[in-house]
Every structure is written in C-alpha cells, then in structure tokens.
Design a protein around this motif. Sequence first.
Motif, mmCIF file in Angstrom:
data_model
loop_
_atom_site.group_PDB
_atom_site.id
_atom_site.type_symbol
_atom_site.label_atom_id
_atom_site.label_comp_id
_atom_site.label_asym_id
_atom_site.label_seq_id
_atom_site.Cartn_x
_atom_site.Cartn_y
_atom_site.Cartn_z
ATOM 1 N N PRO A 172 0.812 -1.296 -0.089
ATOM 2 C CA PRO A 172 0.078 0.118 -0.075
ATOM 3 C C PRO A 172 0.850 1.331 0.098
ATOM 4 C CG PRO A 172 -0.811 -1.568 1.642
ATOM 5 C CD PRO A 172 0.363 -2.062 1.119
ATOM 6 N N GLU A 173 1.969 0.919 0.745
ATOM 7 C CA GLU A 173 2.768 2.327 0.929
ATOM 8 C C GLU A 173 3.268 2.579 -0.609
ATOM 9 O OE1 GLU A 173 2.893 0.120 3.272
ATOM 10 O OE2 GLU A 173 2.081 1.256 4.944
ATOM 11 N N MET A 174 3.916 1.636 -1.299
ATOM 12 C CA MET A 174 4.538 1.581 -2.248
ATOM 13 C C MET A 174 3.540 2.245 -3.533
ATOM 14 S SD MET A 174 7.521 1.336 -2.088
ATOM 15 C CE MET A 174 7.748 1.613 -3.683
ATOM 16 N N LYS A 175 2.346 1.886 -3.505
ATOM 17 C CA LYS A 175 1.448 2.292 -4.474
ATOM 18 C C LYS A 175 1.163 3.852 -4.060
ATOM 19 C CE LYS A 175 -3.290 1.145 -5.738
ATOM 20 N NZ LYS A 175 -4.468 0.290 -5.768
ATOM 21 N N GLU A 207 -0.077 -4.305 -11.694
ATOM 22 C CA GLU A 207 -1.481 -4.416 -11.209
ATOM 23 C C GLU A 207 -1.639 -3.640 -9.874
ATOM 24 O OE1 GLU A 207 -4.438 -7.549 -12.590
ATOM 25 O OE2 GLU A 207 -2.597 -8.526 -12.580
ATOM 26 N N VAL A 208 -0.908 -4.248 -9.018
ATOM 27 C CA VAL A 208 -0.972 -3.840 -7.606
ATOM 28 C C VAL A 208 -0.424 -2.233 -7.211
ATOM 29 C CG1 VAL A 208 0.227 -4.424 -5.413
ATOM 30 C CG2 VAL A 208 -1.147 -6.001 -6.485
ATOM 31 N N THR A 209 0.530 -1.718 -7.994
ATOM 32 C CA THR A 209 0.817 -0.477 -7.501
ATOM 33 C C THR A 209 0.676 0.600 -8.592
ATOM 34 O OG1 THR A 209 3.112 -0.898 -8.602
ATOM 35 C CG2 THR A 209 3.008 -1.213 -6.391
ATOM 36 N N SER A 210 0.177 0.342 -9.730
ATOM 37 C CA SER A 210 0.002 1.451 -10.563
ATOM 38 C C SER A 210 -1.082 1.945 -11.156
ATOM 39 C CB SER A 210 0.898 1.290 -11.937
ATOM 40 O OG SER A 210 2.110 0.637 -11.826
ATOM 41 N N THR A 211 -1.671 2.723 -11.618
ATOM 42 C CA THR A 211 -2.972 3.329 -12.052
ATOM 43 C C THR A 211 -2.823 3.139 -13.654
ATOM 44 O OG1 THR A 211 -3.365 4.277 -10.141
ATOM 45 C CG2 THR A 211 -5.132 4.489 -11.920
ATOM 46 N N PHE A 212 -1.726 3.793 -13.897
ATOM 47 C CA PHE A 212 -1.356 4.084 -15.303
ATOM 48 C C PHE A 212 0.123 3.583 -15.314
ATOM 49 C CE2 PHE A 212 -5.184 6.439 -15.724
ATOM 50 C CZ PHE A 212 -5.517 6.272 -17.115
ATOM 51 N N PHE A 213 0.297 2.806 -16.392
ATOM 52 C CA PHE A 213 1.622 2.292 -16.687
ATOM 53 C C PHE A 213 2.255 2.674 -17.974
ATOM 54 C CE2 PHE A 213 4.651 -1.139 -17.453
ATOM 55 C CZ PHE A 213 5.483 -1.029 -16.181
ATOM 56 N N ALA A 214 3.579 3.275 -17.754
ATOM 57 C CA ALA A 214 4.153 3.772 -18.950
ATOM 58 C C ALA A 214 4.852 2.419 -19.529
ATOM 59 C CB ALA A 214 5.195 4.531 -18.521
ATOM 60 N N VAL A 215 4.517 2.170 -20.980
ATOM 61 C CA VAL A 215 4.931 0.871 -21.490
ATOM 62 C C VAL A 215 6.546 0.847 -21.702
ATOM 63 C CG1 VAL A 215 4.749 -0.658 -23.504
ATOM 64 C CG2 VAL A 215 2.772 0.576 -22.663
ATOM 65 N N ARG A 216 7.116 2.010 -21.646
ATOM 66 C CA ARG A 216 8.673 2.057 -21.767
ATOM 67 C C ARG A 216 9.416 1.736 -20.534
ATOM 68 N NH1 ARG A 216 7.982 8.002 -21.528
ATOM 69 N NH2 ARG A 216 8.017 8.712 -19.412
ATOM 70 N N SER A 237 -7.767 -1.608 1.004
ATOM 71 C CA SER A 237 -8.390 -1.973 2.461
ATOM 72 C C SER A 237 -7.248 -1.352 3.271
ATOM 73 C CB SER A 237 -8.484 -3.213 2.732
ATOM 74 O OG SER A 237 -9.065 -3.557 3.894
ATOM 75 N N ILE A 238 -6.083 -1.576 3.187
ATOM 76 C CA ILE A 238 -5.117 -1.213 4.117
ATOM 77 C C ILE A 238 -4.902 0.354 3.950
ATOM 78 C CG2 ILE A 238 -2.788 -1.478 4.865
ATOM 79 C CD1 ILE A 238 -2.860 -4.518 4.209
#
Lengths: 873, 873
Positions: free
Chosen positions: B139-142, B238-247, B529-530
Amino acid sequence: YGRYTQDLGSFAKDEAARLRLQEGDTPRPRRPSELLEYTQGRCAPCRVCALQCQRFLISKVGEDWVFLILLGLVMALVSWAMDFAIATCLQAQKWMYGGLDTNVLLQYMAWVTYPTVLITFSAGFTQILAPQAVGSGIPEMKTILRGVVLKEYLTLKTFVAKVIGLTCALGSGMPLGKEGPFVHIASMCAALLSRFLSLFGGFYENEARNIEMLAAACAVGVGCCFAAPIGGVLFSIEVTSTFFAVRNYWRGFFAATFSAFIFRVLAVWNKDEETITALFKTRFRLDFPFDLQELPAFAVIGIASGFGGALFVYLNRKIVQFMRRQKTINRFLMKKRLLFPALVTLIISTLTFPPGFGQFMAGQLTQKDTLVTLFDNQTWAKQGISDEFEYLGILEAWHHPRSNVFITLVVFILMKFWMSALATTIPVPCGAFMPVFVIGAAFGRLVGESMAAWFPDGIHTDSNIYRIVPGGYAVVGAAALSGAVTHTVSTAVIVFELTGQISHILPVMIAVILANAVAQSLQPSLYDSIIRIKKLPYLPELGWGHHEKYNVRVEDIMVRDIHYVTLNCKYRDLQQVLHSTKMKNLPLVESAESMILLGSIERTQVGALLSSQLSPQRRLLTLRQKALSEDGHRLSDSSIRFQISTETSSGSPARPALRKPLKPALKRVPSSPPDSPPVGSADHSGIALKSLFCANAATEPTEVRGMDDPDFSIRACVRRMGRPLLALVRRPYTLPGPMAPPQILEWEEQQLDQLVDFSSAKIDPAPFQLVEHTSLHKTHTIFSLLGLDHAFVTSIGRLVGMVTLKELRKAIEGSLTGKGVKVRPPLASFRDSTASTTEADTTALHQLWDRHQHHHMPREAGPGGDDDDDTPK
Amino acid sequence: YGRYTQDLGSFAKDEAARLRLQEGDTPRPRRPSELLEYTQGRCAPCRVCALQCQRFLISKVGEDWVFLILLGLVMALVSWAMDFAIATCLQAQKWMYGGLDTNVLLQYMAWVTYPTVLITFSAGFTQILAPQAVGSGIPEMKTILRGVVLKEYLTLKTFVAKVIGLTCALGSGMPLGKEGPFVHIASMCAALLSRFLSLFGGFYENEARNIEMLAAACAVGVGCCFAAPIGGVLFSIEVTSTFFAVRNYWRGFFAATFSAFIFRVLAVWNKDEETITALFKTRFRLDFPFDLQELPAFAVIGIASGFGGALFVYLNRKIVQFMRRQKTINRFLMKKRLLFPALVTLIISTLTFPPGFGQFMAGQLTQKDTLVTLFDNQTWAKQGISDEFEYLGILEAWHHPRSNVFITLVVFILMKFWMSALATTIPVPCGAFMPVFVIGAAFGRLVGESMAAWFPDGIHTDSNIYRIVPGGYAVVGAAALSGAVTHTVSTAVIVFELTGQISHILPVMIAVILANAVAQSLQPSLYDSIIRIKKLPYLPELGWGHHEKYNVRVEDIMVRDIHYVTLNCKYRDLQQVLHSTKMKNLPLVESAESMILLGSIERTQVGALLSSQLSPQRRLLTLRQKALSEDGHRLSDSSIRFQISTETSSGSPARPALRKPLKPALKRVPSSPPDSPPVGSADHSGIALKSLFCANAATEPTEVRGMDDPDFSIRACVRRMGRPLLALVRRPYTLPGPMAPPQILEWEEQQLDQLVDFSSAKIDPAPFQLVEHTSLHKTHTIFSLLGLDHAFVTSIGRLVGMVTLKELRKAIEGSLTGKGVKVRPPLASFRDSTASTTEADTTALHQLWDRHQHHHMPREAGPGGDDDDDTPK
C-alpha cells in the motif's frame, strides 16, 4: 415516444439546474416513471412496466461484459472459420499438386498458378473495396489509440475486405501472418459492435469508452489468433500503447480469455482435438529442461536474433522505399496494380516448388507444419550412433538424401528471410509476425542441432545423461526473433501459451531481452517503421537510458515566435494571422501587452469568423436594413422561408478537423406565392424558432469550406464573393440591387476594421499549458499520456511559446542522434536550475505586477522592497 | 578540484546563455577538456586522460542497465539468503520438536515458545528501529508511486528492520508471506542503490527517473521472491500502478529476469537443485491436462474463491478495526506493545501443535511443504479400488488414521483462514499473499479430490481413461483465491511460473477472472483496504462498468466558493484569506473582476510573504533607515556580518510541503572587534555577494515555521513578534531602541495596508486546469495520470472553481454507492451537452469581451451582431 423523450430531456435539464442551485439539500429527484404516471393517468402502469423492462435490458446491454463476451465470441468464430477456410485452401493446393504427379510441368503450373490467382484476387478485392485493409493494421491501431481519428479504418467495408483478403492471402501459402491483421479485424469488430449496440442505448457513444474498448479488442485479436490470452493482452499493450490504464487490463484479459476459450472449444467440437490444449503443443522433458551451461548458446541466439530482427526491418523498409523511388517501376506498377503481387508470388512459389529448389528448404510444408516439425521433440542430427534417425511423416520434408539437415536449415532460413521481407510488402492484408516466428524457430533449431552434434551426450556429466533438446532452442529462437522485429518482450509469453510449456522460461526471457536490447538500439520496430513510411502522426519513443532527455527543457525546443489572436483585435488582424501562419490552433490572449492566455481557437473557427463577417448574406442584410429603414416594414417576415435539413440537429461534438463536410444546412427557397404551398408550411408556428436556429447554423458551410481547403485564404474568399452570383439570385426579391465591385471592396475594408466578436466562435477554454523548465522527458510523457498534439508554454499566465508534436519529434530524434535540433550541451546539468528559472518567473511577474502598480511608489525606495536593496553595502 | 568544478559550472552557464541567445547558428561549444588544456598548459594531458576515464565510467554507471543488474543481483542475494535463514529457523524448530519426543509437555513448550520468541523479537526490533517496516509495504509503495512522498519509508534503517524482522517472522512458521514485504524491500534497495550511485554522477537525482526505477524495483521484488519474472512484472503493475508507462516495461522485465535467474542459479550452486527449474514444480500429464466437462468445477472454484477472498479482506479489516475500537484492549495493548504479537502466536501455534489439534490440519508441515503436497500429482482419495493409497514422505501429514482426507482438508482451510487473517494483523513485516495462496490451493485440492471421488475413471468416456488430476485443481484454487484477495489477474501467470506448467491455462484464467469479478464487486482489494485503514492519500479506482462516471461532470462536483489571491491585493487581504481557508494552494488571479487565473501560490508562501512583511527585521530596518537618514553614514557595511551555512545553496526544487525543515540558514554574528577575526574573514570581497544571497534566503526560516504548523495564524506570528526578544539582542548595536507595543501595532497596521509584492514568492505558473464539462471519468484519468491533488476549473481563463482529491474521492464513492455526494441523475445524459456548455462559455467570454469593448457601440444595434438579432421575425 418522440414527444415523451423531449419532455424527459427538458425535465432533466430543469432538474439538473435545480440541483445545481440547491446544492445543500438532498431530496431525490422524481424518477421519470413517476412523472409518466403523473402525466398519463390510467393506461400508464403497463407502459411503465414495459419501459422499465426496456430500461433494464438497455442497462444490461450497456454493461461492459456483455460487449466483451459478444466481441470475444464473434472474433473466435471469425478466427476459427478463417483457419478452416485457409486449411481448406492449402489442402486443395496439396491435392492438386499431388494429383498431377505424373507431369512435373503440370505440377509446377498448378503449384504456381494457384497462389498467384489467390494473391491477385486478394490484392484486387482489397484495392476495390477498401484500400485501408492493406497491410497489418497494427500501426494504424497504434495511431488511433493515440487519439487520432483515421477515417475509414474502422468501417464494415474495411472489415469485409480485410477478412476475405486475408483468407485468400493466407490460403495461398505465401509466408504471411494473420496476427497483425487480426488486431485490426478485432478493432473493427469492436467498433461495429459498439455502433450496433448503441441502437439499444446511448452509452456507446462515449469516445473515451470507445478507446478503452478498442484497446481490449486489440488483445482479443492476438488472443484468438494464437489462443494466447495472456500473451495477447501483453503483446497488444506493448505494440499499441504508450501509457496503459491498468483498469483496462481486466477487459483485455476477460475478452481475450473468453475468445481463446471459444476458439479452442470450436476445435474440440469439430473433433480436431480431444480436449483444450495449446496450438503447437510440445512435449519436452520436465525434469531437466536445460542445463545451466547451455545458457551461453541461448544468449547467442538472442543476440543473433537481435541483429537479424533489425536487418529484417531494414530490408522491409528498403524494399518499400526502392519500389517507391524507382520511377519507371513505380509508374509501370501504378498502372498495373495487380502485377506486383502476381510477380512476387510467382517468384516465391517458383522457388519453393518442392521438386525444384524447394527440396532444399522443405518447400512443401505449410507454415503450420513447419512450426510443428521445428518444435519437434527429437534430435534430427545424431552422430556416432549407429541407428540413423528416421524422418517420419511430415518430418521427411527436412530430409534430403544428398545433403544433411544443417544445409537444409541454413537454406531455409536464408531464403525465407528475404521472401518474408518481400512478401509482406505486397498490398494485401497480411502480417509479418508469423513468418518471422518461423524463421526464428528454424534458426533456433539450427543452433540446437549444432549443439546436439557438438555434445552428443549432453553437457551435464554428473550422474544422468540429459541429451540436448533442439526443440527447446527452436522455441527460444522463435520468441527472440519475433521479439526483436516487433520490439516486444511478450513474445516470450506467447510462445509459452503456443507450446503449452513454460519450462524454458529463463532461456526464453534471456534471449528475448538480449534480442530486444540489440534490435532497439539498431532499428525502430517493424510497426514504427511502417508508421514512418506511411507518415502517420506519431510520437517516437524515448530510447533506452538517454540522459539528455532529462536536461533538455521546453524552453530549448519551443517556438517563441508564435502568432496569436487578441481579445480586442480587428478582423483585419485575423486576416493577417491567417496569412502569416499555418498553425491549426491559435492562442487567444487578452491583449498584446499582457499576453495572458485565455484559450485557444481553431484556425478554421477564425476562418469562419472572418468569412461570416464578409459574407454576402451580411452584406445583403446591411443593404436590406438600409432599405428597411427607408421603406418601413415593406417586407414581412414570411418573405423568406428556411428549409431545414434535419442533419444539422444531430451534429455531435466530433473533432471538427476530421468530420465529413456537412451538407449545406440552409437552403433559401424563393419567396413562394400563396398558391404553391411547400411541404412544411403546416407548422407556421415553428418558423420563428427554426429561423433562429438556422441563423446560428448559417456559418457552418463556409466554415467547412475553410476546413477542406488548407490554403484557405481570405483573398480567395473575397474574390469568390466579388462575383455577384448570390446577388443575382436575389434579384427577384424586393431588395435593392447588388453592390458594384468597388462598393463591395469598400464595404469589406470597412468591415475588416471592426472589432472581432468572438461570441459565435468555439474556443477551447483550457488548452494544455507547460512551463518553460519542464523537461523533455516530462513533456514527452504528458504528450503521450494525454494524446496532445500541441501545448502552449506559459509563465504566470503569460504566453511565451508553443510546442507541437513536430518540435517534440525533432527534439527527441535530435537528442538521440545528436543532429537536427540543437540540444543543450551535456554541461547543462551543472546549471543551477532553480535559481535561473525562478528569476525568469520573477521578472515575468514583475512586468505584470508593475502594470498594476503604476500608482505605487518606486520599488527601490519604498519599504515594500526586498531586504537586498536596503542592506547597506 | 573544487575550483575547477566551479569554473565549469560558470562556464556552462555562460555557454547556455550564449546558446539561448544565438539560437540560429550551430558552432559546438568548446569541450571542457579543451578548456582545461587551454588553462592548465603542460601537465594537462594526463589529467585530461584521467578525467575522460572517470567521465566514461560515470556515464556507464549512469546507464539504466547497470543499475538494474545491480538491483537484481542484490535482491536475488537477499532473497536467497533470507530463504536460507528461514529454512534454518524452521529446521531448528523441527529438530527441537523431534528431539523432545519423549515428553509431550516439553514438546509443546518447545513448539510454542520458539515462534513466540521469534515473533516478539521481530515485533520489538521493528518497533524500535523503524515502525515503517511493519506490514506488507505494497500500500505504501502504491502511494509513493502515485507521487506522494512518504517520509522514512525508503531509508536504510527501514531496510534493515524489514529484512531482519521478516526473516524472524517467517522463521517462526506463522502463516505469513514474504511477497508484499519483498516489494517494499526491493524498492528500498533501489532507493539506497540510487543514492549510492549518485555519488558517481548527478544523474540519479531526477525524480521522474526515481519513480521509474521504483516501479522496476517492485517487479524485482515479486520476481526474485517467486522466481517468477513475468508474473512479477505484471503483479507489480496491477498492484501499484493506475497508469503504466510501457517504456518502463522492459526495465521491469530485465531486472526481474536477471534477479530470478540469479536466485535460481544460487540454488543450483548450493546443490539444492540439479538445474534451473520452477520453485514448486508439478508433473501433471501433458497429453490431456483436463476435460472440457471439468470446466464447471473450475468455474465453481473461481466463484467460491471470489467470495472467500472478499471475506478474507473483510475479516482482516474487521480484526484491525476491532482492535482499535475496543478501548480497554487498545489501552492495554498500547502499554505492552509486544503482548499482542506474543498472544496471537501463542494461540496459533497451540492450535497447530501436531500431537494436539494439529493432527487434523497437517500442522507439522511448513508452508512450503504444504504447497508441495497440495500440488502433488497423485490422487489421495481413491474409492472402489482395492489398494489403499499410501501416503509417503511428507504426504503422511495429511493422513489421519481415524478420519479421511476430506475432513483434514476442510479443517485445514477453516482454521488457516482465520489464522491467516489474524496473523497478518500482527505488527511485524509480513505479507498475506502466500498464506492466501496456500488456503486457495487447499480449497482447490478439496474440490479436486471430491471430483476424483465422484468420477473415479474420469469424465471422458470415448476411448482412453483420463483420471482427474486433483493437483490441477489445487493450482487453479491457489491462483483464484490469491487473485481475489489482491484483485489481480496476474496471479495466473505467477502460478504458471511457480509450477513450471502452463497446461491448465484456460481453467486458471477462467477461475481467476470469475474470482476477480465476484471479489471486486464485494470488497476493495486487501491493499486498498489497508490504504483506507491507514488513511494514506489515495484515489479510489473507478469500478467495473459504472456508466454514471461518464455523466457526472466537473461542474457538479467542484467547489465554487474558493478563496483566491489577487495580483493587486493588500497584505491585509492575504491575512484574511489565510484565516478563512485551509486550502494548501491558493489560486492567484489577475483581479477580482476579471478572475483570470495566473498561477497558484502555496499557502506557506503566502504565510511567508506576510510574516516577512511584518518581521522584526523589517521593523528594525525601517527604524535603522530612519536613524540613518538622521545620522548619515554612521554605520559602515562591515557592522553586520553574515555567516552562511552552505546547505542553502544545494536547495533542490523538491516538494516544499514535505521537505525537511531547513536549518537556520542565516546566523547574525555580533559585530566583531578587529582583535578576534572570524574564520571566514579572509575573503572580504565575497561579502557583498553573500549578503545579497542571504537576503534572498532570509524568508526561509519563517516559511518553514509556517509549513510545520498547519494552523499557522498570523495573529500567533504577530504575538510572537510582539516580544522584544530580537530587539533586546540588538541593543548592543548602535541602533535606536525597540518600539513600544502600541507603536508596533500601529506599524503593523500600516504595513498590512501596503500592496503585496509577489516578487519574492514562488508561484506555480501553470497549475493544472480543467473545464466545467470535463467528465468525472476523464478527471479521474487525469488526476491519476499526472498524480495531481488539485486542479482549478477555468472557463476561458477565468477561474470558476476548484477540484481536489477530496471532492473527487467523494464523487467516485458517491457515484458508486449512490450516497454521500450528490450525483447527477441518470437522466443527465439526455441533456444536450454541447448547446448548454457552449452557451456558458459564450456568456463568460462576453463578460470579458464587454469589459474590453466599452468604447464599442452596443451590440444589439450594431452591424457586428449575430444574424439572429437581425432576422425579421
């Protein structure tokens, strides 16, 4: 229910307005069903019920998962049917070839004619029905997903052309693939499905949602082509996106899994397979898949594949450029468009003719059979063992009595390499993934067989003998070469799903990453290469680990000398701006002194403003008003009647630069005498309203004219208006005669000196803004994240520059190659960034501030000054 | 080389300035080496050579791949060493337990004490060294990857605490996982490595790059924990990103592959394995992995896992909330912090005591052994066949003489479920992935065994007998339950890589997707949740297929009543704004009438402006100036000397709200008599410059004070200044005496009436702007893409509202639950969006336009008006 919906619409508006006003309290708005009951009394309940059912259905149809299931189902059926048709075609060729084994010449004729006819038909059919269907389609999808609308690329016509063209092209047995086109087909299918489902609900109209669905469709395309859901999702992400929304992830997985499932279930139902398994199932041993000491060989495959992939992309591009540049060839081919495909097919099929040269390169095997044999479990070349390896079944094709398997493999790789590069330039729907995959597998097999010949008893010498598995090398080679050509890592996942075995994961990953590293430093990916050839609007990727991108700033690349429109400008200024710049979007600033950016206005809108100001209608109106003031109310309001084509009312807020030219929305009918009543004369009450509406829409035709004509010049417009054409038509009315040309010119000059009224123009009220010291890296991120094509550079509200895709592209390519645009020297990082920029900002602010502070006492002497001025020195 | 670098720095600045001026021509700037040669003559060549070598090394060290290889290597070593330590710990427990088999009580004591001591030590150690190391860390990393800087989460202390705490916690044999903490450990490792490498080059300072590296590190964390490079990359995305840079994709793949490779190679070198294979290798048959008719059973596993996963998250949250709410428990536990972990460990290890209740739930197996047995190839329950299945080796744990395997499995699942939910609330570094994975595997095994008992000869009845493989069900169950708890699809990929077999791909995918669909509609993911429990700054995801998000607009959710700062305001206005709002960022508008947004200014900056205006220094300066004008130049410039701490010059443009309080940059030394020379008195020439610099930095300390104190009020500041503290210190100088309090108040009132001078304040010149009719969906996208926490809503340059993370969060949660914020009624989609908004824009524009057109003739009567006004009606 026409009137009913209208009621609802106005009701909703009122509700929304009411809600906005009373933001504090929370009474639920009355449901529309209540409203219905209230207004329609007794017969309402059943209608309410029907309406609710309908609404329930619509709400369910609107759900994403319904759409995705439908998409997956349709695509699986398409994929399976196409595979079936292709297999039949290839079977027919084999049957013909086999049946004519008495005469080699007849055999040759059959072997060559059949693919030539198919390819020629495919090329001709595609050319006639939809030329957009040519090629792989992935570059176009990449562009579309960046937010650019490419006309005609997602239509039913293109769909039909692509499906039929692809089936014929693949049925010919040429080295072509179905994967790229399938991405395109799935996207078209999604677009069509979306349009079809929008008949049931208005939800499918949303543009953002459509893009999300297209992204899912790309995954479905790869997924149902290879029965590889995970690899499909990843490959489509890598190939089409720059930034990926993780919330779209499940959509792709869901649809691709469903599609792959149906695709494989169809095979089971058709009794092709006993149960659901991988497409090219391998049976390598699980206990000891490979030795640690074999890893260098895998790394060699990876590096060699990287060079090979770059060479393939280079070769492919050079062939296209050569065909274009050679003017004689080009002119000849342009006349006979179908000659080039036929010629290429003829050459390739002649060379693969099995009794001829084809015997040295397993020419009789189809692409699928080739892959099956290359992934074979056995070792073909055994040395030092008495029993000679027996080539059984289709494996026999690789065996030549007078040469060994190494020579066959080398010949196969070399021939197929240029054949594939050439074949993918044929103007039919085709992809390059599968041919490259096969070449990679053959190369891997070659290395594997060599290793097996070198270490007949395996490398591992501890206890058990683990022989080398050349099939594993083939898998590694296939993943590496296709990864190098497409610049993707997910080919690794695709091979796992294709072969049904993941035991070689580490060699595959290592080879794919090495191949990518090599290929990406040498050439763009095949799709980017096609994007450049086709000159699609694109933004190059930032390369691996180039630091300069962090040091180049917007202020280094931006255009400082920009033309703008001020709020208090005159029409003459607009005219001048249009003459002096080609920019599509003009910044609107408050005034030339303050330069505060208020918004941006499209070039076409400026053109429309100008032409409406100088339009003959207005000129006539002026004249008429003059006449009116003289003659009183001689003209009644019924003297001019408007006929409205209903198309204008459905005008959606689409991108104006690309929408189709509107049909002239406004036709003035000559003032009809009472004995010839027009059709619409019954609703006289609506005329006032309609005329009002039409008057608003009156600028549309001119606006569109300006759009279509990029070199739209006001002089041309003026010249056109100089003709007394409309005025002549007008003569029957009781209006004063047309002006003489000198009069018109005078009137126009007078009009041009008026101040511009921006109220009828569409203004983008919040164009994207950057700051001078934004880094190139961040600018690139923002441009690709938001799909921008231009951004204004501001400093505390003041417009200081502009960056477009062009500048950005130049800067990136410049920073990568060191040429082109001037990049900041490497030392720029030494520069104290904070100090200098804050200073600049402060200066800018000061100017603004000073403008407001004229009454304030001079700063140096005042107590409001900074400490630094007052410190005694 | 101190002076040399300074030379270079100034040289670079000059060069940059020159380049900016002469943008047209392109002479290359002189290389610094040339400069060196030029200035230093003969002894230069060797220095040049050394310098070039050094620069080459630095440029290589700066490359991404060096960093990624180092990261992968370090993490693989950490992971392997930790696994080794954990295995040793568990071995020790087993040895103790086995050695004491003469006395059950002693056995029990050993079985229970050992984990209790370890867990207590782990909790205490973590608590003392770095409380941030507690929990999973995902959660913190997210949150960090969203751009929020969480203090102390990426330090060496936390790293040490997490590694040692995790080793002890897992060594205790509690149902805890290492996956989540490994994501955190890898991120800390990346941050530390980055800081270490920045000693060699300045490139590692870039913030954007650090975020990219952290994203790669998360992938490495998962990858080296499970030896699952692909699954690791996907899971971390999946766990940390909302948008992911393909690069960034290749970075993750590269590092994770390298890490997984080294991790497995270490096992081979340690002779644990013969070659590189999967961690939990399975050996299911490849020919016929599963029957099509078994798919419903897999679907059932998926759906049940979805409910189970949601229940697990719910249970976990309820336990935490219960512990917090119960005040008596809470107070007691707060006093004895180590009691709770010890108590929980005691309960859990008592229940798993093998001779006790543990015999019904395979209590003696470690987590790893449990997984190995659950993925076993054989069928445990055979009916109707004479030969009883023999439980060999560790399989024996599942066998109970007086019950059958079904009961053991059910008991295991039920007990482990609540145990895991409880254990993961212990304040030690621990994850929940692995325990959930094991429970899922047990559930899958249960279903598989039931199926095997139901269809002893398999379902397929055509020709061959294919028995049901319960191990395959276990794999499916493990993926489904862990996917449901974490809301990820990539657990599917992780199980393929963990087991080394991909033949069950379709069942796994179907089960995982169904589990996700069920779980996501019931509960947030465990990590979300956390995040909620810990109240981290987050933005909830948009749910699956909620249409309302397209219809809710910014104008529905924005705050309209915002406080702003105008360019020509007085200090009194600033004071009032600070009193009346708590906003962190205040918009700066041109004037209250025009409301044109110029930029945004931080609250703390406003505070700093105010306090510097009212500062005692300024008051004294005023007094002194008065005195000066009376006494002439009685005070020389050497009477006040500044001592500069060099820290201020390295101030980077970091986020001011979160940077550490600066040490007081400015210390005034009493005017020194000539007989006691201070250290820095040699360079007298620099004083003028330095004092100038210091004067600029003079506002810093007050600014920082304002930052730390969120309720920073000007009154408090004024009160503080009222004390004649500084003035007393000042008395030794030849300055006039302090003002009396009434005088001070008067002076302050007078100061407050002055106009604000913004030149010393930092202003964000391009805050993010939205338009009123931006949809909620798009707003969410933009906020998560760019990591915003607020945005201003403008309409053609005019500020009309503001949206912060809070409003957005409310709106999203409101639109999902239908409560909370007021959402637009579903009918809003009927509203004609273009018409209404264009109208609003036009009105806004009109106001601006009218302001500039006062001299222009009234619009209605003029020829510049629209056609609609002039059309006769």
